[in-house]
Design a protein around this motif. Structure first.
Motif, PDB file in Angstrom:
ATOM      1  N   ALA A  81       0.834  -1.209   0.000  1.00 57.87           N
ATOM      2  CA  ALA A  81       0.000   0.000   0.000  1.00 57.87           C
ATOM      3  C   ALA A  81       0.868   1.258   0.000  1.00 57.87           C
ATOM      4  CB  ALA A  81      -0.926  -0.010   1.221  1.00 57.87           C
ATOM      5  N   GLU A  82       1.940   1.226   0.791  1.00 52.88           N
ATOM      6  CA  GLU A  82       2.843   2.379   0.799  1.00 52.88           C
ATOM      7  C   GLU A  82       3.468   2.586  -0.576  1.00 52.88           C
ATOM      8  OE1 GLU A  82       5.634   1.640   3.878  1.00 52.88           O
ATOM      9  OE2 GLU A  82       4.242   2.108   5.511  1.00 52.88           O
ATOM     10  N   ALA A  83       3.853   1.475  -1.229  1.00 51.38           N
ATOM     11  CA  ALA A  83       4.446   1.585  -2.563  1.00 51.38           C
ATOM     12  C   ALA A  83       3.435   2.149  -3.561  1.00 51.38           C
ATOM     13  CB  ALA A  83       4.950   0.216  -3.019  1.00 51.38           C
ATOM     14  N   ASP A  84       2.181   1.644  -3.489  1.00 56.02           N
ATOM     15  CA  ASP A  84       1.142   2.173  -4.388  1.00 56.02           C
ATOM     16  C   ASP A  84       0.908   3.660  -4.134  1.00 56.02           C
ATOM     17  OD1 ASP A  84       0.897  -0.314  -5.483  1.00 56.02           O
ATOM     18  OD2 ASP A  84      -0.847  -0.889  -4.273  1.00 56.02           O
ATOM     19  N   GLY A  85       0.866   4.045  -2.860  1.00 59.47           N
ATOM     20  CA  GLY A  85       0.664   5.452  -2.535  1.00 59.47           C
ATOM     21  C   GLY A  85       1.804   6.320  -3.049  1.00 59.47           C
ATOM     22  N   ASN A  86       3.032   5.815  -2.872  1.00 61.11           N
ATOM     23  CA  ASN A  86       4.179   6.580  -3.377  1.00 61.11           C
ATOM     24  C   ASN A  86       4.139   6.683  -4.897  1.00 61.11           C
ATOM     25  OD1 ASN A  86       5.216   7.008  -0.819  1.00 61.11           O
ATOM     26  ND2 ASN A  86       6.401   5.107  -0.836  1.00 61.11           N
ATOM     27  N   ALA A  87       3.705   5.571  -5.561  1.00 61.54           N
ATOM     28  CA  ALA A  87       3.618   5.595  -7.026  1.00 61.54           C
ATOM     29  C   ALA A  87       2.589   6.620  -7.501  1.00 61.54           C
ATOM     30  CB  ALA A  87       3.275   4.207  -7.551  1.00 61.54           C
ATOM     31  N   ILE A  88       1.447   6.651  -6.774  1.00 58.76           N
ATOM     32  CA  ILE A  88       0.403   7.623  -7.140  1.00 58.76           C
ATOM     33  C   ILE A  88       0.912   9.046  -6.941  1.00 58.76           C
ATOM     34  CG2 ILE A  88      -1.876   8.492  -6.494  1.00 58.76           C
ATOM     35  CD1 ILE A  88      -2.642   5.587  -5.822  1.00 58.76           C
ATOM     36  N   LYS A  89       1.623   9.272  -5.823  1.00 60.73           N
ATOM     37  CA  LYS A  89       2.165  10.600  -5.568  1.00 60.73           C
ATOM     38  C   LYS A  89       3.161  11.008  -6.654  1.00 60.73           C
ATOM     39  CE  LYS A  89       1.677  10.481  -0.529  1.00 60.73           C
ATOM     40  NZ  LYS A  89       2.420  10.482   0.759  1.00 60.73           N
ATOM     41  N   ILE A  90       4.018  10.046  -7.019  1.00 62.10           N
ATOM     42  CA  ILE A  90       5.021  10.346  -8.044  1.00 62.10           C
ATOM     43  C   ILE A  90       4.349  10.644  -9.383  1.00 62.10           C
ATOM     44  CG2 ILE A  90       6.917   9.351  -9.376  1.00 62.10           C
ATOM     45  CD1 ILE A  90       7.704   7.810  -6.814  1.00 62.10           C
ATOM     46  N   ALA A  91       3.340   9.799  -9.725  1.00 63.43           N
ATOM     47  CA  ALA A  91       2.631  10.017 -10.991  1.00 63.43           C
ATOM     48  C   ALA A  91       1.906  11.365 -10.991  1.00 63.43           C
ATOM     49  CB  ALA A  91       1.641   8.878 -11.228  1.00 63.43           C
ATOM     50  N   ALA A  92       1.267  11.706  -9.855  1.00 65.24           N
ATOM     51  CA  ALA A  92       0.556  12.984  -9.768  1.00 65.24           C
ATOM     52  C   ALA A  92       1.530  14.155  -9.885  1.00 65.24           C
ATOM     53  CB  ALA A  92      -0.217  13.063  -8.450  1.00 65.24           C
ATOM     54  N   GLU A  93       2.691  14.018  -9.223  1.00 61.90           N
ATOM     55  CA  GLU A  93       3.677  15.086  -9.311  1.00 61.90           C
ATOM     56  C   GLU A  93       4.207  15.214 -10.731  1.00 61.90           C
ATOM     57  OE1 GLU A  93       6.140  18.195  -8.118  1.00 61.90           O
ATOM     58  OE2 GLU A  93       4.402  17.242  -7.167  1.00 61.90           O
ATOM     59  N   ALA A  94       4.422  14.063 -11.392  1.00 62.40           N
ATOM     60  CA  ALA A  94       4.898  14.106 -12.777  1.00 62.40           C
ATOM     61  C   ALA A  94       3.853  14.749 -13.699  1.00 62.40           C
ATOM     62  CB  ALA A  94       5.236  12.688 -13.248  1.00 62.40           C
ATOM     63  N   GLU A  95       2.577  14.389 -13.470  1.00 66.78           N
ATOM     64  CA  GLU A  95       1.507  14.963 -14.293  1.00 66.78           C
ATOM     65  C   GLU A  95       1.393  16.469 -14.053  1.00 66.78           C
ATOM     66  OE1 GLU A  95      -1.453  15.234 -17.060  1.00 66.78           O
ATOM     67  OE2 GLU A  95      -0.105  13.558 -16.621  1.00 66.78           O
ATOM     68  N   ARG A  96       1.554  16.875 -12.788  1.00 65.04           N
ATOM     69  CA  ARG A  96       1.483  18.302 -12.488  1.00 65.04           C
ATOM     70  C   ARG A  96       2.608  19.057 -13.190  1.00 65.04           C
ATOM     71  NH1 ARG A  96       3.747  22.018  -9.456  1.00 65.04           N
ATOM     72  NH2 ARG A  96       5.281  20.547  -8.649  1.00 65.04           N
ATOM     73  N   GLN A  97       3.830  18.478 -13.104  1.00 70.20           N
ATOM     74  CA  GLN A  97       4.953  19.136 -13.766  1.00 70.20           C
ATOM     75  C   GLN A  97       4.773  19.166 -15.293  1.00 70.20           C
ATOM     76  OE1 GLN A  97       8.558  17.280 -12.492  1.00 70.20           O
ATOM     77  NE2 GLN A  97       8.337  17.927 -10.340  1.00 70.20           N
ATOM     78  N   ALA A  98       4.221  18.037 -15.852  1.00 67.71           N
ATOM     79  CA  ALA A  98       3.993  17.987 -17.299  1.00 67.71           C
ATOM     80  C   ALA A  98       2.958  19.027 -17.719  1.00 67.71           C
ATOM     81  CB  ALA A  98       3.535  16.582 -17.701  1.00 67.71           C
ATOM     82  N   ALA A  99       1.873  19.145 -16.907  1.00 69.45           N
ATOM     83  CA  ALA A  99       0.844  20.144 -17.227  1.00 69.45           C
ATOM     84  C   ALA A  99       1.414  21.554 -17.154  1.00 69.45           C
ATOM     85  CB  ALA A  99      -0.335  19.995 -16.276  1.00 69.45           C
ATOM     86  N   GLN A 100       2.267  21.753 -16.122  1.00 66.72           N
ATOM     87  CA  GLN A 100       2.893  23.068 -15.998  1.00 66.72           C
ATOM     88  C   GLN A 100       3.772  23.376 -17.202  1.00 66.72           C
ATOM     89  OE1 GLN A 100       5.212  23.450 -12.466  1.00 66.72           O
ATOM     90  NE2 GLN A 100       5.592  25.633 -12.725  1.00 66.72           N
ATOM     91  N   LEU A 101       4.536  22.354 -17.625  1.00 67.61           N
ATOM     92  CA  LEU A 101       5.391  22.554 -18.797  1.00 67.61           C
ATOM     93  C   LEU A 101       4.564  22.785 -20.066  1.00 67.61           C
ATOM     94  CD1 LEU A 101       8.149  19.874 -18.086  1.00 67.61           C
ATOM     95  CD2 LEU A 101       8.345  22.371 -17.881  1.00 67.61           C
TER      96      LEU A 101
END
Length: 308
Positions: free
Chosen positions: A207-227
């Protein structure tokens, strides 16, 4: 006359030979005169009074061991079977100690019987106050209890208990089977608990790994949207700069700037046709619609000119 000399010589030789006695290493001799204690003899060659002083007993001062097997009953009426090894020796080589060892008991058999029965009685008295479930865990306590109980008694006899080892403690077959079942069930319970803990840890880590993966994906998507937003903004800025420069050049040439807007509009339609997935583009082809679109684009151009 010669025979008498021979006899006298033999008697004298016998007396001389009987005046010496050899005591082996690890033993001490005890002598008596007319049945009364006289002295002790140490290892080696010793002189004694011939015909009068006799060696009453030879006492070993080496360590001795004996194996014991006996039964005791617990407070909850369970039979306990003991197998033990007893290690003992003469307390020391003092004269009083050796006298006790030599004269306390009639013979070695009597001493061994008293020693064994004393130890068995001490252990039985201790076990009689315990439950059968406690006995196996009290092996060390039983040994200490026996030493405390019989050390003084053995010292009075001239001996010292060096060690008592409980080699085996068993119960009746029915009790042994029930104890084995209890141990097996406890092991199964412990194994189940360990397995549950391992599964919980695994699930938690997943569960911790899934949560970290979701956080990483969300952060990547946020940065991609910003770019992407930054890219669109830069694109718009460059388009506005190009339109401004083109409009200025056309004004200097006394040309109508609406031609630029019309060109952009046609280029946009071309881009839609080349890159869209559909097969049909709906446009307002009426003169009013064209005029409305051109007015909007000219108004946008004027707004950009004011900003610049």
């Amino acid at each position: 006359m010669s025979i008498a000399y021979i006899v006298i010589g033999v008697i004298i030789l016998f007396i001389l030979l009987s005046s010496f006695v050899t005591v082996q290493q690890g033993t001490i001799g005890v002598t008596t005169i007319f049945g009364k204690y006289n002295r002790i003899l140490f290892p080696g060659l010793n002189f004694k009074i011939p015909l009068v002083e006799k060696v009453f007993k030879r006492i070993s001062i080496q360590n001795r061991s004996v194996e014991l097997e006996f039964q005791a009953i617990t407070v909850d009426q369970a039979n306990v079977y003991f197998k033990a090894m007893l290690l003992y020796s003469v307390w020391n080589q003092d004269e009083e100690t050796i006298k006790n060892v030599a004269f306390k008991f009639v013979d070695e058999r009597s001493f061994m019987q008293a020693l064994v029965r004393t130890i068995e009685g001490s252990i039985r008295g201790f076990v009689a106050t315990k439950r059968q479930s406690e006995v196996l865990g009290l092996r060390r306590d039983i040994t200490e209890h026996v030493k405390e109980q019989i050390d003084q008694t053995l010292e009075a006899w001239g001996f010292h208990l060096q060690d008592l080892q409980m080699n085996d403690i068993t119960f009746d077959d029915a009790i042994m089977k029930s104890m084995a079942q209890v141990v097996a069930s406890n092991n199964l319970k412990a194994a189940a608990e360990n397995e549950g803990q391992a599964l919980l840890i695994t699930k938690t880590k997943a569960a911790e790994a899934d949560g970290n993966a979701i956080k990483i994906a969300a952060e990547a998507e946020r940065q991609a949207a910003q770019l992407r937003g930054m890219g669109v903004a830069l694109f718009r800025e460059e388009v506005a700069k190009g339109m401004t420069m083109a409009a200025k050049e056309m004004q200097q040439a006394n040309l109508d700037t609406s031609v630029i807007l019309f060109s952009m509009w046609t280029e946009a339609i071309k881009h839609f046709a080349e890159n869209s997935k559909g097969n049909v583009i709906f446009l307002d082809g009426s003169s009013e619609g064209m005029d409305h679109t051109m007015q909007q684009m000219m108004a946008m151009n004027k707004l950009m000119e004011k900003k610049n």
